[in-house]
Design a protein around this motif. Structure first.
Motif, PDB file in Angstrom:
ATOM      1  N   ASN A  43      35.969   0.000 -25.905  1.00  0.00           N
ATOM      2  CA  ASN A  43      37.368   0.117 -26.287  1.00  0.00           C
ATOM      3  C   ASN A  43      37.514   0.419 -27.780  1.00  0.00           C
ATOM      4  OD1 ASN A  43      38.316  -0.369 -23.696  1.00  0.00           O
ATOM      5  ND2 ASN A  43      38.281  -2.577 -23.985  1.00  0.00           N
ATOM      6  N   ALA A  44      36.653  -0.155 -28.576  1.00  0.00           N
ATOM      7  CA  ALA A  44      36.698   0.106 -30.015  1.00  0.00           C
ATOM      8  C   ALA A  44      35.950   1.397 -30.327  1.00  0.00           C
ATOM      9  CB  ALA A  44      36.083  -1.062 -30.782  1.00  0.00           C
ATOM     10  N   LYS A  45      36.304   2.040 -31.389  1.00  0.00           N
ATOM     11  CA  LYS A  45      35.670   3.280 -31.783  1.00  0.00           C
ATOM     12  C   LYS A  45      34.195   3.049 -32.117  1.00  0.00           C
ATOM     13  CE  LYS A  45      36.648   7.236 -34.779  1.00  0.00           C
ATOM     14  NZ  LYS A  45      37.470   7.743 -35.908  1.00  0.00           N
ATOM     15  N   ASN A  46      33.383   4.005 -31.710  1.00  0.00           N
ATOM     16  CA  ASN A  46      31.943   3.968 -32.005  1.00  0.00           C
ATOM     17  C   ASN A  46      31.262   2.728 -31.448  1.00  0.00           C
ATOM     18  OD1 ASN A  46      32.089   6.442 -33.377  1.00  0.00           O
ATOM     19  ND2 ASN A  46      32.703   5.403 -35.258  1.00  0.00           N
ATOM     20  N   THR A  47      31.637   2.387 -30.225  1.00  0.00           N
ATOM     21  CA  THR A  47      30.949   1.319 -29.499  1.00  0.00           C
ATOM     22  C   THR A  47      30.556   1.840 -28.123  1.00  0.00           C
ATOM     23  OG1 THR A  47      32.989   0.394 -28.557  1.00  0.00           O
ATOM     24  CG2 THR A  47      32.273  -0.480 -30.675  1.00  0.00           C
ATOM     25  N   VAL A  48      29.477   1.299 -27.604  1.00  0.00           N
ATOM     26  CA  VAL A  48      29.044   1.678 -26.261  1.00  0.00           C
ATOM     27  C   VAL A  48      28.596   0.438 -25.499  1.00  0.00           C
ATOM     28  CG1 VAL A  48      28.354   4.030 -26.777  1.00  0.00           C
ATOM     29  CG2 VAL A  48      26.696   2.179 -27.015  1.00  0.00           C
ATOM     30  N   ASP A  49      28.749   0.509 -24.193  1.00  0.00           N
ATOM     31  CA  ASP A  49      28.287  -0.540 -23.303  1.00  0.00           C
ATOM     32  C   ASP A  49      27.302   0.059 -22.306  1.00  0.00           C
ATOM     33  OD1 ASP A  49      31.668  -1.604 -23.300  1.00  0.00           O
ATOM     34  OD2 ASP A  49      30.017  -2.566 -24.375  1.00  0.00           O
ATOM     35  N   LEU A  50      26.322  -0.748 -21.922  1.00  0.00           N
ATOM     36  CA  LEU A  50      25.372  -0.336 -20.894  1.00  0.00           C
ATOM     37  C   LEU A  50      25.372  -1.407 -19.815  1.00  0.00           C
ATOM     38  CD1 LEU A  50      23.207   1.776 -20.058  1.00  0.00           C
ATOM     39  CD2 LEU A  50      21.507   0.216 -21.045  1.00  0.00           C
ATOM     40  N   GLN A  51      25.953  -1.073 -18.678  1.00  0.00           N
ATOM     41  CA  GLN A  51      25.955  -1.983 -17.542  1.00  0.00           C
ATOM     42  C   GLN A  51      24.711  -1.697 -16.710  1.00  0.00           C
ATOM     43  OE1 GLN A  51      28.068  -4.528 -16.717  1.00  0.00           O
ATOM     44  NE2 GLN A  51      26.680  -4.972 -15.024  1.00  0.00           N
ATOM     45  N   MET A  52      23.876  -2.713 -16.547  1.00  0.00           N
ATOM     46  CA  MET A  52      22.615  -2.544 -15.833  1.00  0.00           C
ATOM     47  C   MET A  52      22.655  -3.370 -14.546  1.00  0.00           C
ATOM     48  SD  MET A  52      19.944  -2.708 -19.044  1.00  0.00           S
ATOM     49  CE  MET A  52      20.296  -4.419 -19.412  1.00  0.00           C
ATOM     50  N   ASN A  53      22.665  -2.689 -13.425  1.00  0.00           N
ATOM     51  CA  ASN A  53      22.694  -3.347 -12.121  1.00  0.00           C
ATOM     52  C   ASN A  53      21.372  -3.139 -11.388  1.00  0.00           C
ATOM     53  OD1 ASN A  53      25.401  -4.057 -12.584  1.00  0.00           O
ATOM     54  ND2 ASN A  53      26.144  -2.156 -11.645  1.00  0.00           N
ATOM     55  N   SER A  54      21.168  -3.943 -10.362  1.00  0.00           N
ATOM     56  CA  SER A  54      19.955  -3.828  -9.533  1.00  0.00           C
ATOM     57  C   SER A  54      18.703  -3.762 -10.399  1.00  0.00           C
ATOM     58  CB  SER A  54      20.051  -2.597  -8.635  1.00  0.00           C
ATOM     59  OG  SER A  54      21.195  -2.652  -7.804  1.00  0.00           O
ATOM     60  N   LEU A  55      18.602  -4.667 -11.338  1.00  0.00           N
ATOM     61  CA  LEU A  55      17.485  -4.631 -12.279  1.00  0.00           C
ATOM     62  C   LEU A  55      16.158  -4.895 -11.578  1.00  0.00           C
ATOM     63  CD1 LEU A  55      19.248  -6.350 -15.252  1.00  0.00           C
ATOM     64  CD2 LEU A  55      18.056  -4.162 -15.386  1.00  0.00           C
ATOM     65  N   LYS A  56      15.136  -4.225 -12.085  1.00  0.00           N
ATOM     66  CA  LYS A  56      13.795  -4.329 -11.536  1.00  0.00           C
ATOM     67  C   LYS A  56      12.844  -4.868 -12.599  1.00  0.00           C
ATOM     68  CE  LYS A  56      14.630  -0.102  -8.865  1.00  0.00           C
ATOM     69  NZ  LYS A  56      14.150   1.281  -8.594  1.00  0.00           N
ATOM     70  N   ALA A  57      11.710  -5.352 -12.180  1.00  0.00           N
ATOM     71  CA  ALA A  57      10.722  -5.861 -13.129  1.00  0.00           C
ATOM     72  C   ALA A  57      10.325  -4.788 -14.133  1.00  0.00           C
ATOM     73  CB  ALA A  57       9.492  -6.380 -12.385  1.00  0.00           C
ATOM     74  N   GLU A  58      10.257  -3.543 -13.681  1.00  0.00           N
ATOM     75  CA  GLU A  58       9.860  -2.449 -14.574  1.00  0.00           C
ATOM     76  C   GLU A  58      10.926  -2.083 -15.602  1.00  0.00           C
ATOM     77  OE1 GLU A  58       9.705  -2.500 -11.228  1.00  0.00           O
ATOM     78  OE2 GLU A  58      10.242  -0.540 -10.365  1.00  0.00           O
ATOM     79  N   ASP A  59      12.101  -2.706 -15.510  1.00  0.00           N
ATOM     80  CA  ASP A  59      13.124  -2.507 -16.535  1.00  0.00           C
ATOM     81  C   ASP A  59      12.900  -3.430 -17.727  1.00  0.00           C
ATOM     82  OD1 ASP A  59      15.498  -2.171 -13.876  1.00  0.00           O
ATOM     83  OD2 ASP A  59      14.657  -0.550 -15.100  1.00  0.00           O
ATOM     84  N   THR A  60      11.956  -4.345 -17.612  1.00  0.00           N
ATOM     85  CA  THR A  60      11.668  -5.271 -18.697  1.00  0.00           C
ATOM     86  C   THR A  60      11.193  -4.517 -19.928  1.00  0.00           C
ATOM     87  OG1 THR A  60      11.112  -7.083 -17.193  1.00  0.00           O
ATOM     88  CG2 THR A  60      10.188  -7.178 -19.420  1.00  0.00           C
ATOM     89  N   ALA A  61      11.876  -4.753 -21.052  1.00  0.00           N
ATOM     90  CA  ALA A  61      11.559  -4.049 -22.292  1.00  0.00           C
ATOM     91  C   ALA A  61      12.478  -4.562 -23.396  1.00  0.00           C
ATOM     92  CB  ALA A  61      11.752  -2.543 -22.123  1.00  0.00           C
ATOM     93  N   VAL A  62      12.183  -4.135 -24.607  1.00  0.00           N
ATOM     94  CA  VAL A  62      13.140  -4.296 -25.696  1.00  0.00           C
ATOM     95  C   VAL A  62      14.034  -3.062 -25.676  1.00  0.00           C
ATOM     96  CG1 VAL A  62      13.474  -4.525 -28.176  1.00  0.00           C
ATOM     97  CG2 VAL A  62      11.530  -5.656 -27.073  1.00  0.00           C
TER      98      VAL A  62
END
Length: 128
Positions: free
Chosen positions: A74-93
Protein backbone atom coordinates in the motif's frame (compact mmCIF):
# COMPACT_ATOMS: atom_id res chain seq x y z
CA UNK A 1 21.39 5.86 -1.03
CA UNK A 2 18.51 3.41 -0.63
CA UNK A 3 17.87 1.34 2.47
CA UNK A 4 15.75 -1.82 2.41
CA UNK A 5 13.94 -3.00 5.52
CA UNK A 6 12.65 -6.56 5.50
CA UNK A 7 10.11 -8.19 7.79
CA UNK A 8 8.51 -11.59 8.06
CA UNK A 9 10.17 -14.94 7.74
CA UNK A 10 10.45 -17.64 10.35
CA UNK A 11 9.92 -21.36 10.73
CA UNK A 12 6.92 -23.28 9.39
CA UNK A 13 5.88 -26.83 8.56
CA UNK A 14 5.68 -28.00 4.94
CA UNK A 15 2.44 -26.86 3.34
CA UNK A 16 2.09 -23.80 5.52
CA UNK A 17 2.39 -20.12 4.55
CA UNK A 18 4.55 -17.12 5.33
CA UNK A 19 4.53 -13.50 4.22
CA UNK A 20 7.58 -11.33 3.66
CA UNK A 21 7.51 -7.57 3.35
CA UNK A 22 10.12 -5.06 2.28
CA UNK A 23 10.16 -1.28 2.34
CA UNK A 24 12.62 0.94 0.50
CA UNK A 25 13.57 4.30 1.96
CA UNK A 26 16.08 7.04 1.27
CA UNK A 27 16.83 8.98 -1.88
CA UNK A 28 14.90 7.03 -4.47
CA UNK A 29 14.97 8.26 -8.03
CA UNK A 30 13.47 6.41 -11.00
CA UNK A 31 12.42 3.23 -9.17
CA UNK A 32 12.20 0.30 -11.59
CA UNK A 33 11.75 -3.10 -9.96
CA UNK A 34 11.71 -4.56 -6.47
CA UNK A 35 11.75 -8.20 -5.60
CA UNK A 36 13.18 -11.17 -3.76
CA UNK A 37 16.09 -13.53 -4.13
CA UNK A 38 17.06 -16.41 -1.88
CA UNK A 39 20.20 -18.24 -0.93
CA UNK A 40 20.38 -21.69 0.61
CA UNK A 41 23.52 -22.95 2.38
CA UNK A 42 26.22 -23.85 -0.12
CA UNK A 43 24.25 -22.50 -3.07
CA UNK A 44 24.29 -19.33 -5.13
CA UNK A 45 21.76 -16.59 -4.65
CA UNK A 46 18.78 -17.24 -6.92
CA UNK A 47 15.88 -15.20 -8.22
CA UNK A 48 12.45 -15.75 -6.67
CA UNK A 49 10.10 -13.01 -7.86
CA UNK A 50 10.04 -9.35 -8.78
CA UNK A 51 7.52 -6.63 -9.60
CA UNK A 52 7.65 -3.47 -11.70
CA UNK A 53 7.04 -0.59 -9.34
CA UNK A 54 5.46 1.37 -12.20
CA UNK A 55 2.84 -0.82 -13.76
CA UNK A 56 2.82 -3.77 -11.39
CA UNK A 57 3.90 -6.50 -13.82
CA UNK A 58 5.14 -9.53 -11.92
CA UNK A 59 7.74 -12.16 -12.73
CA UNK A 60 8.48 -15.46 -11.01
CA UNK A 61 11.00 -18.26 -10.98
CA UNK A 62 9.38 -21.42 -12.26
CA UNK A 63 9.94 -23.20 -8.94
CA UNK A 64 7.62 -20.81 -7.07
CA UNK A 65 5.07 -19.93 -9.73
CA UNK A 66 1.58 -20.79 -8.52
CA UNK A 67 2.68 -20.90 -4.89
CA UNK A 68 4.19 -17.45 -4.29
CA UNK A 69 2.59 -14.10 -5.03
CA UNK A 70 4.49 -10.84 -5.13
CA UNK A 71 2.63 -7.55 -4.95
CA UNK A 72 3.23 -3.89 -4.42
CA UNK A 73 2.39 -2.78 -0.93
CA UNK A 74 0.00 0.00 0.00
CA UNK A 75 2.87 2.36 0.72
CA UNK A 76 5.11 3.57 -2.08
CA UNK A 77 8.18 1.46 -2.81
CA UNK A 78 7.08 -1.50 -0.73
CA UNK A 79 6.54 -5.08 -1.77
CA UNK A 80 5.02 -8.16 -0.20
CA UNK A 81 5.75 -11.80 -0.95
CA UNK A 82 3.02 -14.21 0.02
CA UNK A 83 4.44 -17.73 0.14
CA UNK A 84 1.95 -20.59 0.21
CA UNK A 85 2.37 -24.37 0.09
CA UNK A 86 5.92 -24.03 1.35
CA UNK A 87 8.31 -26.89 0.80
CA UNK A 88 11.52 -27.92 2.53
CA UNK A 89 13.45 -26.82 -0.56
CA UNK A 90 12.18 -23.27 -0.03
CA UNK A 91 14.38 -23.05 3.06
CA UNK A 92 16.86 -20.21 2.56
CA UNK A 93 17.77 -16.69 3.52
CA UNK A 94 15.49 -14.40 1.53
CA UNK A 95 16.88 -11.06 0.35
CA UNK A 96 14.89 -8.05 -0.80
CA UNK A 97 16.37 -6.38 -3.86
CA UNK A 98 15.75 -2.99 -5.46
CA UNK A 99 16.67 -1.52 -8.79
CA UNK A 100 16.50 2.13 -9.78
CA UNK A 101 17.29 3.65 -13.13
CA UNK A 102 16.50 2.67 -16.70
CA UNK A 103 13.76 0.11 -17.20
CA UNK A 104 15.61 -3.18 -17.38
CA UNK A 105 14.71 -5.81 -19.95
CA UNK A 106 12.68 -8.78 -18.80
CA UNK A 107 15.42 -11.30 -19.52
CA UNK A 108 17.68 -9.56 -16.98
CA UNK A 109 15.16 -9.35 -14.14
CA UNK A 110 16.49 -12.53 -12.59
CA UNK A 111 20.12 -11.44 -12.55
CA UNK A 112 21.69 -10.51 -9.22
CA UNK A 113 23.74 -7.83 -10.97
CA UNK A 114 20.58 -6.04 -12.15
CA UNK A 115 19.83 -4.80 -8.63
CA UNK A 116 21.87 -2.13 -6.88
CA UNK A 117 20.42 -2.36 -3.39
CA UNK A 118 19.92 -5.31 -1.07
CA UNK A 119 18.37 -5.99 2.30
CA UNK A 120 20.10 -7.81 5.14
CA UNK A 121 18.16 -11.01 4.54
CA UNK A 122 15.55 -12.88 6.54
CA UNK A 123 15.60 -16.60 7.29
CA UNK A 124 12.80 -18.85 6.08
CA UNK A 125 12.90 -22.42 7.37
CA UNK A 126 10.44 -25.08 6.24
CA UNK A 127 10.75 -28.27 8.21
CA UNK A 128 8.65 -30.91 9.86
Amino acid sequence: QVQLTESGGGWVHPGESLRLSCAASGQIARPDVMGWFRQAPGKEREFVATVRLNGGNTYYHSSVKGRFTISRGNAKNTVDLQMNSLKAEDTAVYYCAFRAGNRIIVSALGDVDSYQYWGQGTQVTVSS
